[in-house]
Write a protein that holds these residues in place. Structure first.
Motif, PDB file in Angstrom:
ATOM      1  N   ILE A  33      14.776  25.575 -19.105  1.00 38.38           N
ATOM      2  CA  ILE A  33      15.881  26.331 -18.508  1.00 38.38           C
ATOM      3  C   ILE A  33      16.050  25.899 -17.048  1.00 38.38           C
ATOM      4  N   TYR A  34      14.936  25.695 -16.342  1.00 39.49           N
ATOM      5  CA  TYR A  34      14.988  25.237 -14.958  1.00 39.49           C
ATOM      6  C   TYR A  34      15.617  23.841 -14.884  1.00 39.49           C
ATOM      7  N   ALA A  35      15.260  22.953 -15.792  1.00 38.88           N
ATOM      8  CA  ALA A  35      15.839  21.605 -15.819  1.00 38.88           C
ATOM      9  C   ALA A  35      17.351  21.686 -16.041  1.00 38.88           C
ATOM     10  N   ALA A  36      17.797  22.568 -16.925  1.00 45.98           N
ATOM     11  CA  ALA A  36      19.236  22.755 -17.156  1.00 45.98           C
ATOM     12  C   ALA A  36      19.917  23.274 -15.885  1.00 45.98           C
ATOM     13  N   TYR A  37      19.260  24.192 -15.195  1.00 40.79           N
ATOM     14  CA  TYR A  37      19.765  24.724 -13.923  1.00 40.79           C
ATOM     15  C   TYR A  37      19.932  23.594 -12.903  1.00 40.79           C
ATOM     16  N   LEU A  38      18.945  22.711 -12.828  1.00 40.98           N
ATOM     17  CA  LEU A  38      19.039  21.579 -11.912  1.00 40.98           C
ATOM     18  C   LEU A  38      20.192  20.658 -12.291  1.00 40.98           C
ATOM     19  N   ARG A  39      20.338  20.390 -13.577  1.00 40.63           N
ATOM     20  CA  ARG A  39      21.435  19.523 -14.044  1.00 40.63           C
ATOM     21  C   ARG A  39      22.788  20.125 -13.682  1.00 40.63           C
ATOM     22  N   GLU A  40      22.912  21.433 -13.816  1.00 42.19           N
ATOM     23  CA  GLU A  40      24.162  22.112 -13.454  1.00 42.19           C
ATOM     24  C   GLU A  40      24.446  21.991 -11.958  1.00 42.19           C
ATOM     25  N   ASN A  41      23.432  21.659 -11.184  1.00 40.66           N
ATOM     26  CA  ASN A  41      23.567  21.570  -9.736  1.00 40.66           C
ATOM     27  C   ASN A  41      23.431  20.138  -9.214  1.00 40.66           C
ATOM     28  N   GLY A  42      23.758  19.165 -10.059  1.00 42.02           N
ATOM     29  CA  GLY A  42      23.860  17.788  -9.607  1.00 42.02           C
ATOM     30  C   GLY A  42      22.611  16.935  -9.686  1.00 42.02           C
ATOM     31  N   GLY A  51       5.095  18.111  -0.542  1.00 41.19           N
ATOM     32  CA  GLY A  51       6.119  18.816  -1.289  1.00 41.19           C
ATOM     33  C   GLY A  51       6.106  20.303  -1.013  1.00 41.19           C
ATOM     34  N   ILE A  52       6.784  21.030  -1.901  1.00 35.68           N
ATOM     35  CA  ILE A  52       6.907  22.480  -1.763  1.00 35.68           C
ATOM     36  C   ILE A  52       6.623  23.146  -3.105  1.00 35.68           C
ATOM     37  N   THR A  53       6.278  24.431  -3.052  1.00 39.41           N
ATOM     38  CA  THR A  53       5.967  25.141  -4.285  1.00 39.41           C
ATOM     39  C   THR A  53       6.376  26.600  -4.210  1.00 39.41           C
ATOM     40  N   LEU A  54       6.829  27.116  -5.327  1.00 40.72           N
ATOM     41  CA  LEU A  54       7.005  28.550  -5.537  1.00 40.72           C
ATOM     42  C   LEU A  54       5.948  28.909  -6.579  1.00 40.72           C
ATOM     43  N   PRO A  55       4.834  29.501  -6.128  1.00 38.60           N
ATOM     44  CA  PRO A  55       3.723  29.770  -7.053  1.00 38.60           C
ATOM     45  C   PRO A  55       4.096  30.720  -8.185  1.00 38.60           C
ATOM     46  N   GLY A  56       3.418  30.519  -9.299  1.00 36.40           N
ATOM     47  CA  GLY A  56       3.578  31.417 -10.446  1.00 36.40           C
ATOM     48  C   GLY A  56       4.923  31.256 -11.117  1.00 36.40           C
ATOM     49  N   MET A  57       5.349  32.328 -11.735  1.00 35.50           N
ATOM     50  CA  MET A  57       6.620  32.352 -12.459  1.00 35.50           C
ATOM     51  C   MET A  57       7.315  33.672 -12.125  1.00 35.50           C
ATOM     52  N   PRO A  58       7.790  33.818 -10.874  1.00 43.52           N
ATOM     53  CA  PRO A  58       8.337  35.107 -10.457  1.00 43.52           C
ATOM     54  C   PRO A  58       9.619  35.492 -11.188  1.00 43.52           C
ATOM     55  N   ARG A  59       9.702  36.735 -11.488  1.00 42.62           N
ATOM     56  CA  ARG A  59      10.865  37.300 -12.160  1.00 42.62           C
ATOM     57  C   ARG A  59      12.133  37.031 -11.350  1.00 42.62           C
ATOM     58  N   GLY A  60      13.177  36.576 -12.029  1.00 44.46           N
ATOM     59  CA  GLY A  60      14.447  36.303 -11.381  1.00 44.46           C
ATOM     60  C   GLY A  60      14.562  34.932 -10.741  1.00 44.46           C
ATOM     61  N   ALA A  61      13.489  34.150 -10.770  1.00 42.96           N
ATOM     62  CA  ALA A  61      13.564  32.777 -10.259  1.00 42.96           C
ATOM     63  C   ALA A  61      14.376  31.946 -11.253  1.00 42.96           C
ATOM     64  N   PRO A  62      14.967  30.828 -10.799  1.00 43.81           N
ATOM     65  CA  PRO A  62      15.711  29.988 -11.745  1.00 43.81           C
ATOM     66  C   PRO A  62      14.831  29.610 -12.936  1.00 43.81           C
ATOM     67  N   GLY A  63      15.261  29.964 -14.125  1.00 43.72           N
ATOM     68  CA  GLY A  63      14.496  29.695 -15.338  1.00 43.72           C
ATOM     69  C   GLY A  63      13.750  30.898 -15.868  1.00 43.72           C
ATOM     70  N   MET A  64      13.649  31.950 -15.053  1.00 43.54           N
ATOM     71  CA  MET A  64      12.926  33.156 -15.472  1.00 43.54           C
ATOM     72  C   MET A  64      13.901  34.309 -15.674  1.00 43.54           C
ATOM     73  N   PRO A  65      13.682  35.089 -16.725  1.00 40.72           N
ATOM     74  CA  PRO A  65      14.557  36.233 -16.954  1.00 40.72           C
ATOM     75  C   PRO A  65      14.272  37.352 -15.951  1.00 40.72           C
ATOM     76  N   GLY A  66      15.153  38.310 -15.947  1.00 39.09           N
ATOM     77  CA  GLY A  66      14.976  39.490 -15.108  1.00 39.09           C
ATOM     78  C   GLY A  66      15.624  39.343 -13.756  1.00 39.09           C
ATOM     79  N   ARG A  67      15.583  40.447 -13.049  1.00 38.99           N
ATOM     80  CA  ARG A  67      16.174  40.515 -11.731  1.00 38.99           C
ATOM     81  C   ARG A  67      15.128  40.230 -10.667  1.00 38.99           C
ATOM     82  N   LYS A  68      15.529  39.508  -9.660  1.00 41.52           N
ATOM     83  CA  LYS A  68      14.642  39.205  -8.540  1.00 41.52           C
ATOM     84  C   LYS A  68      14.239  40.516  -7.876  1.00 41.52           C
ATOM     85  N   MET A  69      12.941  40.739  -7.749  1.00 34.94           N
ATOM     86  CA  MET A  69      12.435  42.007  -7.216  1.00 34.94           C
ATOM     87  C   MET A  69      12.034  41.914  -5.747  1.00 34.94           C
ATOM     88  N   ALA A  70      11.752  40.726  -5.258  1.00 35.54           N
ATOM     89  CA  ALA A  70      11.303  40.541  -3.880  1.00 35.54           C
ATOM     90  C   ALA A  70      11.679  39.126  -3.446  1.00 35.54           C
TER      91      ALA A  70
END
Length: 147
Positions: free
Chosen positions: A41-50, A108-127
């Protein structure tokens, strides 16, 4: 004004205006765990963004992250190699673009874990998402961006 003169002037104006450049896609290779659907899902999100993303499944993701210099406690769910950087986890595309435009001296850079609402993750961003910078010299990670 004569019609012919008007048309010539209009054409000359259009030709003189800069045309928007067709931006070449940003090429990236994303290594993912074969059991992780959010990475697709994240790869598809990236493709949608060039981005042009080549997705490769691997059971050696922890080793890839470790060799790239990413400590285990801040690893994301995949590792993407793009223009000399590693983007680990579900980092929002605007932060990836920031990295690529600023070109800092980082591994490089990292967003640790799999936070809710991140690109590719379901749910609403909580923080806000805290994205960490990882250096090439093994120094402790620092905050690169908060979104």
């Amino acid at each position: 004004m004569k019609r012919r003169t008007f048309c010539q002037g209009a054409i000359a104006t259009l030709v003189a205006l800069p045309l928007p450049a067709m931006a070449a896609p940003i090429r990236a290779t994303l290594f993912r765990n074969p059991q992780c659907d959010c990475c697709d899902i994240y790869a598809a999100y990236l493709r949608e963004n060039g981005f042009e993303v080549d997705v490769k499944s691997t059971n050696d993701l922890a080793e890839i992250n470790s060799k790239a210099g990413f400590p285990e406690k801040i690893q994301g769910c995949h590792a993407m190699f793009v223009e000399g950087y590693v983007v680990d986890g579900l980092v929002p595309v605007n932060i990836v673009r920031k990295l690529l435009s600023e070109r800092p001296a980082l591994a490089g850079i990292t967003l640790p874990g799999m936070p809710r609402g991140a690109p590719g993750m379901p749910g609403r961003k909580m923080a806000p998402f805290t994205i960490y910078a990882v250096t090439k010299d093994g120094a402790p990670p620092t905050v690169y961006a908060v979104e």
